[in-house]
Design a protein around this motif. Structure first.
Motif, PDB file in Angstrom:
ATOM      1  N   TYR A   1     -19.420 -32.169   6.054  1.00  0.00           N
ATOM      2  CA  TYR A   1     -18.410 -31.144   5.642  1.00  0.00           C
ATOM      3  C   TYR A   1     -18.696 -31.010   4.399  1.00  0.00           C
ATOM      4  O   TYR A   1     -18.679 -29.648   3.899  1.00  0.00           O
TER       5      TYR A   1
ATOM      6  N   TYR B   1     -23.285 -29.528  12.929  1.00  0.00           N
ATOM      7  CA  TYR B   1     -22.078 -29.948  12.879  1.00  0.00           C
ATOM      8  C   TYR B   1     -20.903 -29.512  13.952  1.00  0.00           C
ATOM      9  O   TYR B   1     -20.154 -29.945  14.329  1.00  0.00           O
TER      10      TYR B   1
ATOM     11  N   SER C   1     -13.362 -30.297  13.138  1.00  0.00           N
ATOM     12  CA  SER C   1     -13.404 -29.222  11.886  1.00  0.00           C
ATOM     13  C   SER C   1     -14.200 -28.291  11.645  1.00  0.00           C
ATOM     14  O   SER C   1     -14.302 -27.583  10.584  1.00  0.00           O
ATOM     15  N   TYR C   2     -15.133 -28.071  12.742  1.00  0.00           N
ATOM     16  CA  TYR C   2     -15.833 -27.092  12.894  1.00  0.00           C
ATOM     17  C   TYR C   2     -15.511 -25.642  12.398  1.00  0.00           C
ATOM     18  O   TYR C   2     -16.204 -24.905  11.665  1.00  0.00           O
TER      19      TYR C   2
ATOM     20  N   LEU D   1     -15.472 -24.739   8.636  1.00  0.00           N
ATOM     21  CA  LEU D   1     -16.812 -24.538   8.062  1.00  0.00           C
ATOM     22  C   LEU D   1     -16.938 -22.854   8.494  1.00  0.00           C
ATOM     23  O   LEU D   1     -17.571 -22.300   7.540  1.00  0.00           O
TER      24      LEU D   1
END
Length: 90
Positions: free
Chosen positions: A13, A56, A63-64, A67
């Protein structure tokens, strides 16, 4: 699905976030004439981020979305920048 340890996910991340900010900064400095970039370098950096985002998104789902929120604006900036400075794709 592969289980990605928290530490790995956290470093991915952070690294992706730094790459996104680096790409944005490179384009800003190129616009100002402070730093000159090439289409090849810019395209490679963009593709690196996209590849990392794909990984990812597949393996670090929690938590994608954060991003994606960071990357979406830079995707638009990248395409506009590329069209302005490098109209012929290599």
């Amino acid at each position: 699905m592969m289980e990605v340890p928290f530490g790995v996910s956290s470093c991915l991340y952070s690294g992706i976030t730094l790459k996104i900010e680096g790409l944005r900064r490179t384009m800003e400095l190129h616009e100002k004439g402070t730093v000159i970039t090439t289409q090849k370098m810019l395209k490679q950096e963009y593709q690196t981020i996209q590849e990392a985002m794909d990984f990812y998104g597949e393996h670090c789902i929690v938590s994608y979305s954060f991003l994606v929120q960071r990357f979406e604006p830079i995707k638009q900036e990248y395409h506009a920048f590329k069209e302005k400075h490098f109209p012929i794709d290599i």
